[in-house]
Design a protein around this motif. Sequence first.
Motif, PDB file in Angstrom:
ATOM      1  N   ILE A  15       0.841  -1.173  -0.052  1.00 50.79           N
ATOM      2  CA  ILE A  15      -0.154   0.223  -0.007  1.00 50.79           C
ATOM      3  C   ILE A  15       0.876   1.160   0.053  1.00 50.79           C
ATOM      4  O   ILE A  15       2.086   1.029   0.539  1.00 50.79           O
ATOM      5  CB  ILE A  15      -0.867  -0.066   1.309  1.00 50.79           C
ATOM      6  CG1 ILE A  15      -2.297   0.784   0.757  1.00 50.79           C
ATOM      7  CG2 ILE A  15      -0.162   0.373   2.414  1.00 50.79           C
ATOM      8  CD1 ILE A  15      -3.349   0.408   1.679  1.00 50.79           C
ATOM      9  N   LEU A  64       0.879   5.007   0.991  1.00 47.94           N
ATOM     10  CA  LEU A  64      -0.093   6.255   1.750  1.00 47.94           C
ATOM     11  C   LEU A  64       0.728   7.661   1.377  1.00 47.94           C
ATOM     12  O   LEU A  64       0.108   8.388   1.620  1.00 47.94           O
ATOM     13  CB  LEU A  64       0.092   6.117   3.377  1.00 47.94           C
ATOM     14  CG  LEU A  64      -0.646   4.813   3.859  1.00 47.94           C
ATOM     15  CD1 LEU A  64      -0.537   4.944   5.587  1.00 47.94           C
ATOM     16  CD2 LEU A  64      -2.154   4.802   3.377  1.00 47.94           C
ATOM     17  N   PHE A  98       2.833  -0.040   5.020  1.00 45.76           N
ATOM     18  CA  PHE A  98       2.021   0.864   5.755  1.00 45.76           C
ATOM     19  C   PHE A  98       2.802   1.880   6.390  1.00 45.76           C
ATOM     20  O   PHE A  98       2.887   3.144   6.376  1.00 45.76           O
ATOM     21  CB  PHE A  98       1.079   0.142   6.811  1.00 45.76           C
ATOM     22  CG  PHE A  98      -0.009   1.112   7.219  1.00 45.76           C
ATOM     23  CD1 PHE A  98      -1.195   1.413   6.629  1.00 45.76           C
ATOM     24  CD2 PHE A  98       0.275   1.824   8.467  1.00 45.76           C
ATOM     25  CE1 PHE A  98      -2.160   2.168   7.278  1.00 45.76           C
ATOM     26  CE2 PHE A  98      -0.536   2.676   9.018  1.00 45.76           C
ATOM     27  CZ  PHE A  98      -1.894   2.609   8.485  1.00 45.76           C
ATOM     28  N   ILE A  99       3.998   1.307   7.162  1.00 43.53           N
ATOM     29  CA  ILE A  99       4.812   2.236   7.853  1.00 43.53           C
ATOM     30  C   ILE A  99       5.768   2.909   7.136  1.00 43.53           C
ATOM     31  O   ILE A  99       5.940   4.157   7.022  1.00 43.53           O
ATOM     32  CB  ILE A  99       5.440   1.584   9.082  1.00 43.53           C
ATOM     33  CG1 ILE A  99       4.728   0.729  10.129  1.00 43.53           C
ATOM     34  CG2 ILE A  99       6.695   2.537   9.652  1.00 43.53           C
ATOM     35  CD1 ILE A  99       4.007   2.092  10.961  1.00 43.53           C
ATOM     36  N   LEU A 116       4.160   5.624   5.242  1.00 46.22           N
ATOM     37  CA  LEU A 116       3.839   6.687   6.370  1.00 46.22           C
ATOM     38  C   LEU A 116       5.027   7.483   6.338  1.00 46.22           C
ATOM     39  O   LEU A 116       4.840   8.761   6.250  1.00 46.22           O
ATOM     40  CB  LEU A 116       3.604   6.100   7.577  1.00 46.22           C
ATOM     41  CG  LEU A 116       3.161   7.011   8.743  1.00 46.22           C
ATOM     42  CD1 LEU A 116       2.007   7.716   8.485  1.00 46.22           C
ATOM     43  CD2 LEU A 116       2.990   6.206  10.195  1.00 46.22           C
ATOM     44  N   ALA A 117       6.131   7.022   6.181  1.00 48.09           N
ATOM     45  CA  ALA A 117       7.256   7.909   6.519  1.00 48.09           C
ATOM     46  C   ALA A 117       7.384   8.932   5.161  1.00 48.09           C
ATOM     47  O   ALA A 117       7.826  10.241   5.166  1.00 48.09           O
ATOM     48  CB  ALA A 117       8.648   7.007   6.712  1.00 48.09           C
ATOM     49  N   LEU A 169       4.945   9.723   3.518  1.00 46.88           N
ATOM     50  CA  LEU A 169       3.807  10.584   3.715  1.00 46.88           C
ATOM     51  C   LEU A 169       4.266  12.025   4.556  1.00 46.88           C
ATOM     52  O   LEU A 169       4.224  13.081   4.002  1.00 46.88           O
ATOM     53  CB  LEU A 169       2.514  10.060   4.387  1.00 46.88           C
ATOM     54  CG  LEU A 169       1.488  10.762   4.458  1.00 46.88           C
ATOM     55  CD1 LEU A 169       0.159   9.777   4.587  1.00 46.88           C
ATOM     56  CD2 LEU A 169       1.150  11.854   5.870  1.00 46.88           C
ATOM     57  N   LEU A 197      -6.474   8.347   0.489  1.00 44.55           N
ATOM     58  CA  LEU A 197      -7.527   7.297   0.932  1.00 44.55           C
ATOM     59  C   LEU A 197      -8.580   7.547  -0.349  1.00 44.55           C
ATOM     60  O   LEU A 197      -8.994   6.276  -0.804  1.00 44.55           O
ATOM     61  CB  LEU A 197      -8.118   8.104   1.890  1.00 44.55           C
ATOM     62  CG  LEU A 197      -7.300   8.050   3.411  1.00 44.55           C
ATOM     63  CD1 LEU A 197      -7.750   8.686   4.351  1.00 44.55           C
ATOM     64  CD2 LEU A 197      -6.807   6.626   3.697  1.00 44.55           C
ATOM     65  N   ILE A 211      -7.138   5.083  -2.881  1.00 44.55           N
ATOM     66  CA  ILE A 211      -7.428   3.641  -2.420  1.00 44.55           C
ATOM     67  C   ILE A 211      -8.703   3.384  -2.628  1.00 44.55           C
ATOM     68  O   ILE A 211      -9.163   2.014  -3.169  1.00 44.55           O
ATOM     69  CB  ILE A 211      -6.926   3.582  -0.895  1.00 44.55           C
ATOM     70  CG1 ILE A 211      -5.273   3.903  -0.834  1.00 44.55           C
ATOM     71  CG2 ILE A 211      -7.205   2.172  -0.370  1.00 44.55           C
ATOM     72  CD1 ILE A 211      -4.779   3.764   0.634  1.00 44.55           C
ATOM     73  N   LEU A 226     -10.912   2.062   7.085  1.00 47.31           N
ATOM     74  CA  LEU A 226     -10.942   3.196   5.907  1.00 47.31           C
ATOM     75  C   LEU A 226     -12.219   3.774   5.658  1.00 47.31           C
ATOM     76  O   LEU A 226     -12.616   4.931   5.473  1.00 47.31           O
ATOM     77  CB  LEU A 226     -10.188   2.559   4.805  1.00 47.31           C
ATOM     78  CG  LEU A 226     -10.217   3.745   3.683  1.00 47.31           C
ATOM     79  CD1 LEU A 226      -9.032   4.763   3.860  1.00 47.31           C
ATOM     80  CD2 LEU A 226      -9.648   2.860   2.469  1.00 47.31           C
ATOM     81  N   ALA A 282       9.186  12.500   9.688  1.00 48.23           N
ATOM     82  CA  ALA A 282       9.605  11.357   8.590  1.00 48.23           C
ATOM     83  C   ALA A 282      10.862  10.733   9.222  1.00 48.23           C
ATOM     84  O   ALA A 282      11.120   9.624   9.105  1.00 48.23           O
ATOM     85  CB  ALA A 282       9.653  12.162   7.491  1.00 48.23           C
ATOM     86  N   VAL A 298      10.680   8.214  11.985  1.00 49.45           N
ATOM     87  CA  VAL A 298       9.944   6.924  11.639  1.00 49.45           C
ATOM     88  C   VAL A 298      10.943   6.132  10.918  1.00 49.45           C
ATOM     89  O   VAL A 298      11.145   5.069  10.973  1.00 49.45           O
ATOM     90  CB  VAL A 298       8.943   7.069  10.756  1.00 49.45           C
ATOM     91  CG1 VAL A 298       8.292   5.696   9.963  1.00 49.45           C
ATOM     92  CG2 VAL A 298       7.656   8.066  11.222  1.00 49.45           C
TER      93      VAL A 298
END
Lengths: 339, 349
Positions: free
Chosen positions: A84, A86, A139-140, A143-144, A146, A266, A269, B135, B308, B311
Motif C-alpha cells: 500500500i 500512503l 504501511f509504515i 507513512l514515512a 507521507l 484514501l 485507495i 478506512l 519522517a 519514523v
Amino acid sequence: MSQSTMAIGRRERVSEHARTFVSRHASMMPTFAALLIFVLLLIGAQIHFGEFVTPRTLSALLLDNAYLVILAVGMTMVIVTGGIDLSVGSVMAFTGISCAALLDAGYPAVLVVPGIVVAGGLIGLLVGVLVQYFDVQPFIASLAGLFLGRGLAFVVSLKSIRVEDDAVLWLQTTRYRFGDWYITPTGILALVVALLGAFVMQYTRFGRTIYAVGGNEQSARLMGLAVARTKVLVYVISGLCGGLAGLVLTAYSGAGYPRNGIGTELDVIAAVVIGGTLLTGGTGYILGSVIGVLVYGTIKTVISYMGAEQSWTRIIVGLMLLSFIVVQRVIVVRAERRR
Amino acid sequence: MTRWMRHRLFLPVVSLVALILVNAIARPRFVQITVRDGELYGALIDILRNSAPLMLVALGMTVVIATRGIDLSVGAVMAVSGAVALTIIDGSSDPGNVGTVLVAIVVSVLVALVLGAWNGFLVAVLEIQPIIATLVLMLAGRGVALLITDGFITTVTSPPLKYVASGHLLGLPFALFISVAAIALIALMERRTALGVLTEAVGINPEASRLTGVRSRGIILGAYVVSGTFAGVAGVIYSSNIMAADANAAGELIELYAILAVVLGGTSLTGGKFSIAGTVIGVLIIQTLQSTILFLGVSSAESPVFFAFVVILVVLIQSPRVYQVARRMTGGRRHHPAPEVTTGVEVTS
C-alpha cells in the motif's frame, strides 16, 4: 410442448454460458460491477437532472480527475503486489509546490517538469527500499513517505504560489475539440499513463511478475522471478505517478499549494478498491481503477449538481467502498469454498 | 548492564530521556515548574496535559494492533464525538450547566463506542481486512461530523467543558488524570486478567488460538470498541481544548501519530506482544519532540519532515537486517577465534 422444452433448454444453456463466463472471469467481476455502477449512476443522474450525460460534463469528468487517474495507476500496481502507498497525496503536494516555486524562481519548464517527476520517484524509491531491504511494513514505510512529502511541501512554501509559465498552463488551457467533446493535454496525459500502465500489467514480464508477487511472494521467488526488483520498482512507479499528478494538479489549479492532496491517498485507495482491485494483492486491473476514479468523480459531480454539502461525497464513497468490500469478501469466500 | 540494554523498553526510555536532556540543556526553562495559585505550570506539565488525546488514542490503538489489526478511523471518530458533544451543549438552554456537559460527554462517548463496535463488526464478523474496514469510517466519519455541525465550526462558552482540557485538580491538569485513568484501566484489564494473554494469542496466531478455544471474535470486537471509545473521549478533550467542534481539523493525522507512538514503544505492527508502558513512552516522545520542534522555531507545518526521519530511524533500528549488520560489526571479533580452535582440534586428532 417440444417448442417450450427447447426454449427452457436454450435458457438453461444461456445461464450455463453465463455461469462459465462468470467463473472463468471471476477476478474481473468486481470491475464489471464498477462499470455497471458507473453506467447506472450516469443513467440515474440523466433521468434526475434531465441534462447530465452531455459531452461537456463527461469531458469535464476526465479533466477534473486527471490527477486521480494518474495516482490510481501507480496505486493499483502497489496494491496488486500486496502493498500500500500512503505517500501519494503528499508526494503530489510536494512536487506540485516545487513545480510552482521553481518556475517562479525562473527555471525553465523543460528542466523543472522532469525534475519534479524524478523527485517523486526518489521518494518512492525510499519507500520501496525500506519495504524490500529493511522488511518495513508498506504501511509504515509509506507513512514515512507521507510525512516526508508533506513536510518538504511546507519547507518549499507555506503559501500558495501562482504559476505563470506558459508551458505548464498550456497543459490545462489547450482544448482539442471534437464537436462538443474536448480533451486537454492533462486528460491525454492521464489516458496515456493509464493505457501504458494497463499494457505493462497485462503484457510485460514486469507486469506479470507484479501479479505473481501479489499472489504468492514465496512461490514467485522460488520460480526465480525478480521479486526484489519488482517490489522496489512499483513504489518508484507510484512515486513517479505522484510527481506527474503534482504537475497535472498544479496546471489544473494554476497554482501550487502545500496543503493540496491531504487525504487524497484514501480517495485513491477507495477508487482502486471500487475498481475491483483486492487489497490482499494478486488481483486487480488498472482500467478498473480508472473506472473507480470515474465513479468517484461522478458522485462528486452529482452532489455539486444537487447543491448538497460536499461532505456527502465522502459519506457516499465510504458506503460504496463498504458495499464493494463486502461483495469482494463474498466472492473470495465462495472461491475458497469451491476449492 | 547488558540485561538492561536487552530490555525492549531500553531504547524508547533512552530516547525520551535524551530528548528531555537536550531540551533542558538548550533551554533551562524547559524543566522549570512554577507554582501559581497552587497549580503547577511549565513546559513538562504542558507536555503531560497536551498529550492526553494522543495518549487515549494510542492506548486504544495498542490493543487493536495487538490483535493484528489497525484502526484508521480514530481521527474521524474524534471529530464525530466532538461534534456530537458540542451540538448537544450548543442546543441546550444552559450551556454552562455541569449536568448538560456530563450528558453531552456521555452521549458523545457512547456514539464513539457504537462506531468502534461497527469497526469491530466489520473486522471480526465479516472478516474484512482491518485497514480497509476502518478506512470506510475514516472516509465517511468526517462527512458525518460535518453534517452534525451543519458544515460550520460550532463554538460554545461552557466553563464545565473548558475544565476537561484546561482545568486543574490537586494542582495538576485535569486532562492528566484522564490519561492516567485510561492507562490504569487498560493495564488492569490487559495485565491483571487473562485478557492480555488472550489478546496476544489472537494476534500471534488467530487460527491456533481459535482452535484452542479462545473466542477471538469477541476479543477482536472488544479491541475496536475500546479504541473507538477512547477516541471518543479524546475527541471531547480536543474540542474542550479549543472550545469548538472543528470537523476537519479534529484529530487530523492523529491515527498516524498514534500508530507511530505504538511502534516507537516497541509493539510490532504484525500483532501479538504489546507493551502498554512502551506506548505511554512513545506518546511522551512524540509530544516532547513536537515541543522541541516548536522551540527550534520550525513552523509546526514543517514538523512532518522531522517525524519522517524519526519514523525512518525507528524502523531501521527495529529492522532485522540492520540488527544483523550491527551484530556482525560488534560481535565479529569475538567470533573470529572460533575457526582456529576447530582447526586445532583437527590437528590433534
